[in-house]
Design a protein around this motif. Structure first.
Motif, mmCIF file in Angstrom:
data_model
loop_
_atom_site.group_PDB
_atom_site.id
_atom_site.type_symbol
_atom_site.label_atom_id
_atom_site.label_comp_id
_atom_site.label_asym_id
_atom_site.label_seq_id
_atom_site.Cartn_x
_atom_site.Cartn_y
_atom_site.Cartn_z
ATOM 1 N N PRO A 9 -8.000 -9.627 65.797
ATOM 2 C CA PRO A 9 -8.665 -10.098 67.025
ATOM 3 C C PRO A 9 -7.910 -11.283 67.627
ATOM 4 O O PRO A 9 -7.209 -12.015 66.931
ATOM 5 C CB PRO A 9 -10.058 -10.499 66.543
ATOM 6 N N ASP A 10 -8.054 -11.439 68.908
ATOM 7 C CA ASP A 10 -7.425 -12.551 69.638
ATOM 8 C C ASP A 10 -5.903 -12.543 69.501
ATOM 9 O O ASP A 10 -5.262 -13.592 69.479
ATOM 10 C CB ASP A 10 -7.997 -13.898 69.178
ATOM 11 N N THR A 11 -5.324 -11.357 69.378
ATOM 12 C CA THR A 11 -3.872 -11.191 69.293
ATOM 13 C C THR A 11 -3.449 -10.182 70.346
ATOM 14 O O THR A 11 -4.080 -9.136 70.484
ATOM 15 C CB THR A 11 -3.473 -10.673 67.892
ATOM 16 N N THR A 12 -2.384 -10.475 71.065
ATOM 17 C CA THR A 12 -1.887 -9.503 72.031
ATOM 18 C C THR A 12 -1.147 -8.396 71.291
ATOM 19 O O THR A 12 -0.713 -8.569 70.146
ATOM 20 C CB THR A 12 -0.915 -10.154 73.037
ATOM 21 N N PHE A 13 -0.978 -7.290 71.969
ATOM 22 C CA PHE A 13 -0.258 -6.170 71.382
ATOM 23 C C PHE A 13 1.175 -6.596 71.019
ATOM 24 O O PHE A 13 1.637 -6.353 69.894
ATOM 25 C CB PHE A 13 -0.241 -4.982 72.354
ATOM 26 N N ALA A 14 1.856 -7.262 71.942
ATOM 27 C CA ALA A 14 3.247 -7.694 71.690
ATOM 28 C C ALA A 14 3.319 -8.655 70.505
ATOM 29 O O ALA A 14 4.226 -8.552 69.672
ATOM 30 C CB ALA A 14 3.833 -8.338 72.939
ATOM 31 N N ASP A 15 2.376 -9.577 70.420
ATOM 32 C CA ASP A 15 2.365 -10.511 69.286
ATOM 33 C C ASP A 15 2.096 -9.782 67.978
ATOM 34 O O ASP A 15 2.684 -10.111 66.949
ATOM 35 C CB ASP A 15 1.329 -11.616 69.492
ATOM 36 N N ALA A 16 1.206 -8.794 68.002
ATOM 37 C CA ALA A 16 0.900 -8.026 66.794
ATOM 38 C C ALA A 16 2.125 -7.248 66.324
ATOM 39 O O ALA A 16 2.391 -7.163 65.117
ATOM 40 C CB ALA A 16 -0.273 -7.084 67.046
ATOM 41 N N VAL A 17 2.885 -6.687 67.264
ATOM 42 C CA VAL A 17 4.111 -5.957 66.912
ATOM 43 C C VAL A 17 5.106 -6.908 66.265
ATOM 44 O O VAL A 17 5.662 -6.621 65.193
ATOM 45 C CB VAL A 17 4.725 -5.256 68.148
ATOM 46 N N ALA A 18 5.328 -8.048 66.894
ATOM 47 C CA ALA A 18 6.293 -9.020 66.355
ATOM 48 C C ALA A 18 5.849 -9.516 64.981
ATOM 49 O O ALA A 18 6.665 -9.613 64.056
ATOM 50 C CB ALA A 18 6.448 -10.195 67.325
ATOM 51 N N ARG A 19 4.580 -9.804 64.847
ATOM 52 C CA ARG A 19 4.043 -10.295 63.570
ATOM 53 C C ARG A 19 4.181 -9.236 62.483
ATOM 54 O O ARG A 19 4.565 -9.540 61.348
ATOM 55 C CB ARG A 19 2.579 -10.674 63.780
ATOM 56 N N THR A 20 3.871 -8.000 62.823
ATOM 57 C CA THR A 20 3.963 -6.898 61.852
ATOM 58 C C THR A 20 5.406 -6.719 61.384
ATOM 59 O O THR A 20 5.670 -6.590 60.183
ATOM 60 C CB THR A 20 3.420 -5.596 62.462
ATOM 61 N N LYS A 21 6.350 -6.738 62.304
ATOM 62 C CA LYS A 21 7.759 -6.598 61.939
ATOM 63 C C LYS A 21 8.195 -7.737 61.018
ATOM 64 O O LYS A 21 8.926 -7.514 60.055
ATOM 65 C CB LYS A 21 8.643 -6.565 63.184
ATOM 66 N N GLN A 22 7.744 -8.948 61.313
ATOM 67 C CA GLN A 22 8.124 -10.096 60.504
ATOM 68 C C GLN A 22 7.539 -10.000 59.096
ATOM 69 O O GLN A 22 8.231 -10.238 58.115
ATOM 70 C CB GLN A 22 7.676 -11.404 61.164
ATOM 71 N N VAL A 23 6.278 -9.620 59.001
ATOM 72 C CA VAL A 23 5.641 -9.511 57.677
ATOM 73 C C VAL A 23 6.272 -8.372 56.883
ATOM 74 O O VAL A 23 6.471 -8.490 55.671
ATOM 75 C CB VAL A 23 4.107 -9.365 57.807
ATOM 76 N N LEU A 24 6.615 -7.281 57.543
ATOM 77 C CA LEU A 24 7.330 -6.203 56.856
ATOM 78 C C LEU A 24 8.651 -6.731 56.298
ATOM 79 O O LEU A 24 8.969 -6.508 55.123
ATOM 80 C CB LEU A 24 7.587 -5.026 57.803
ATOM 81 N N ALA A 25 9.412 -7.440 57.118
ATOM 82 C CA ALA A 25 10.702 -7.977 56.680
ATOM 83 C C ALA A 25 10.517 -8.959 55.525
ATOM 84 O O ALA A 25 11.284 -8.937 54.556
ATOM 85 C CB ALA A 25 11.413 -8.658 57.847
ATOM 86 N N ASP A 26 9.498 -9.789 55.620
ATOM 87 C CA ASP A 26 9.224 -10.764 54.562
ATOM 88 C C ASP A 26 8.902 -10.095 53.227
ATOM 89 O O ASP A 26 9.029 -10.714 52.175
ATOM 90 C CB ASP A 26 8.055 -11.677 54.946
ATOM 91 N N ASN A 27 8.485 -8.825 53.295
ATOM 92 C CA ASN A 27 8.104 -8.087 52.092
ATOM 93 C C ASN A 27 9.103 -6.999 51.725
ATOM 94 O O ASN A 27 8.777 -6.060 50.994
ATOM 95 C CB ASN A 27 6.697 -7.495 52.272
ATOM 96 N N GLY A 28 10.324 -7.113 52.240
ATOM 97 C CA GLY A 28 11.396 -6.214 51.831
ATOM 98 C C GLY A 28 11.509 -4.907 52.577
ATOM 99 O O GLY A 28 12.230 -4.011 52.146
#
Length: 128
Positions: A9-28
Protein backbone atom coordinates in the motif's frame (compact mmCIF):
# COMPACT_ATOMS: atom_id res chain seq x y z
CA UNK A 1 -1.31 -21.64 -3.08
CA UNK A 2 1.11 -21.42 -5.96
CA UNK A 3 2.49 -17.94 -5.21
CA UNK A 4 3.84 -15.88 -2.35
CA UNK A 5 2.04 -12.53 -2.29
CA UNK A 6 2.44 -9.18 -0.63
CA UNK A 7 0.48 -5.99 -1.06
CA UNK A 8 2.44 -2.75 -1.02
CA UNK A 9 0.00 0.00 0.00
CA UNK A 10 1.00 3.61 -0.56
CA UNK A 11 3.54 2.55 -3.21
CA UNK A 12 3.46 3.52 -6.86
CA UNK A 13 3.73 0.86 -9.51
CA UNK A 14 7.13 2.19 -10.67
CA UNK A 15 8.45 2.25 -7.10
CA UNK A 16 7.21 -1.30 -6.50
CA UNK A 17 9.00 -2.50 -9.65
CA UNK A 18 12.25 -0.82 -8.63
CA UNK A 19 11.97 -2.11 -5.07
CA UNK A 20 11.21 -5.66 -6.23
CA UNK A 21 14.21 -5.69 -8.58
CA UNK A 22 16.47 -4.43 -5.80
CA UNK A 23 15.26 -6.99 -3.25
CA UNK A 24 15.66 -9.76 -5.83
CA UNK A 25 19.24 -8.62 -6.49
CA UNK A 26 19.95 -8.38 -2.77
CA UNK A 27 18.90 -12.04 -2.49
CA UNK A 28 20.98 -13.39 -5.36
CA UNK A 29 18.46 -13.19 -8.19
CA UNK A 30 18.99 -11.54 -11.54
CA UNK A 31 16.15 -10.45 -13.79
CA UNK A 32 16.56 -12.21 -17.13
CA UNK A 33 13.38 -10.93 -18.72
CA UNK A 34 10.64 -8.37 -18.31
CA UNK A 35 7.25 -8.70 -19.93
CA UNK A 36 5.07 -5.60 -19.84
CA UNK A 37 1.67 -7.27 -19.92
CA UNK A 38 -0.19 -3.95 -19.77
CA UNK A 39 1.60 -2.67 -22.89
CA UNK A 40 1.25 -6.00 -24.72
CA UNK A 41 -2.50 -6.25 -24.10
CA UNK A 42 -2.95 -2.68 -25.28
CA UNK A 43 -0.94 -3.17 -28.48
CA UNK A 44 -2.27 -6.64 -29.36
CA UNK A 45 -5.89 -6.43 -28.19
CA UNK A 46 -6.47 -2.72 -27.58
CA UNK A 47 -7.40 -3.81 -24.04
CA UNK A 48 -6.78 -1.62 -21.04
CA UNK A 49 -5.17 -3.23 -18.03
CA UNK A 50 -3.65 -1.72 -14.91
CA UNK A 51 0.13 -1.96 -14.55
CA UNK A 52 1.25 -5.58 -14.81
CA UNK A 53 4.87 -6.64 -15.23
CA UNK A 54 6.31 -10.16 -15.23
CA UNK A 55 9.92 -10.37 -14.08
CA UNK A 56 11.78 -13.54 -15.05
CA UNK A 57 14.01 -13.94 -11.97
CA UNK A 58 16.91 -16.36 -11.82
CA UNK A 59 19.41 -17.42 -9.20
CA UNK A 60 22.17 -18.82 -11.43
CA UNK A 61 23.52 -21.27 -8.85
CA UNK A 62 20.11 -22.79 -8.16
CA UNK A 63 19.19 -22.84 -11.86
CA UNK A 64 22.43 -24.65 -12.66
CA UNK A 65 21.73 -27.25 -9.96
CA UNK A 66 18.23 -27.81 -11.34
CA UNK A 67 19.48 -28.11 -14.93
CA UNK A 68 22.07 -30.70 -13.91
CA UNK A 69 19.33 -32.80 -12.30
CA UNK A 70 16.70 -32.34 -15.03
CA UNK A 71 17.88 -30.86 -18.35
CA UNK A 72 14.30 -30.13 -19.50
CA UNK A 73 13.48 -28.16 -16.34
CA UNK A 74 14.47 -25.09 -18.34
CA UNK A 75 10.93 -25.14 -19.71
CA UNK A 76 9.85 -24.10 -16.21
CA UNK A 77 12.54 -21.50 -15.63
CA UNK A 78 13.05 -18.68 -14.73
CA UNK A 79 11.02 -18.09 -11.59
CA UNK A 80 8.35 -15.55 -12.44
CA UNK A 81 7.64 -12.63 -10.14
CA UNK A 82 4.75 -10.35 -11.01
CA UNK A 83 4.17 -6.76 -10.01
CA UNK A 84 0.60 -5.76 -10.64
CA UNK A 85 -1.57 -2.81 -9.91
CA UNK A 86 -4.94 -3.84 -8.59
CA UNK A 87 -8.17 -2.06 -9.50
CA UNK A 88 -8.11 -0.27 -6.12
CA UNK A 89 -4.65 1.14 -6.92
CA UNK A 90 -2.78 -1.06 -4.45
CA UNK A 91 0.27 -2.76 -5.93
CA UNK A 92 0.79 -6.45 -5.26
CA UNK A 93 3.91 -8.51 -5.80
CA UNK A 94 3.59 -12.26 -6.30
CA UNK A 95 6.38 -14.81 -6.72
CA UNK A 96 5.91 -18.35 -7.97
CA UNK A 97 6.26 -21.14 -5.43
CA UNK A 98 8.85 -23.35 -7.16
CA UNK A 99 7.87 -26.38 -5.08
CA UNK A 100 4.33 -26.13 -6.41
CA UNK A 101 5.50 -25.64 -9.99
CA UNK A 102 7.95 -28.56 -9.87
CA UNK A 103 5.46 -31.12 -8.54
CA UNK A 104 4.98 -32.47 -12.05
CA UNK A 105 8.59 -33.71 -12.09
CA UNK A 106 9.24 -36.90 -10.14
CA UNK A 107 12.74 -36.18 -8.87
CA UNK A 108 13.42 -35.91 -5.14
CA UNK A 109 16.74 -34.12 -5.66
CA UNK A 110 15.03 -31.49 -7.81
CA UNK A 111 12.35 -31.06 -5.16
CA UNK A 112 15.12 -30.33 -2.64
CA UNK A 113 16.53 -27.61 -4.91
CA UNK A 114 13.02 -26.23 -5.40
CA UNK A 115 12.64 -26.12 -1.62
CA UNK A 116 15.76 -23.97 -1.29
CA UNK A 117 14.52 -21.59 -3.99
CA UNK A 118 11.10 -21.54 -2.33
CA UNK A 119 12.66 -20.26 0.90
CA UNK A 120 14.70 -17.68 -1.01
CA UNK A 121 11.70 -16.30 -2.94
CA UNK A 122 9.56 -16.29 0.19
CA UNK A 123 12.26 -14.18 1.85
CA UNK A 124 12.23 -11.80 -1.11
CA UNK A 125 8.50 -11.23 -0.84
CA UNK A 126 8.64 -10.80 2.92
CA UNK A 127 11.43 -8.21 2.54
CA UNK A 128 9.38 -5.96 0.26
Amino acid sequence: MYTFDKQLPDTTFADAVARTKQVLADNGFGVLSEIDVQKTMKSKLDADLPGYLILGACNPKMAFEALKLEPRVGAMLPCNVIVREQENGVVEVSAIDPVASMQAIDNAELQAVAGKVQAMLSDVVKAL
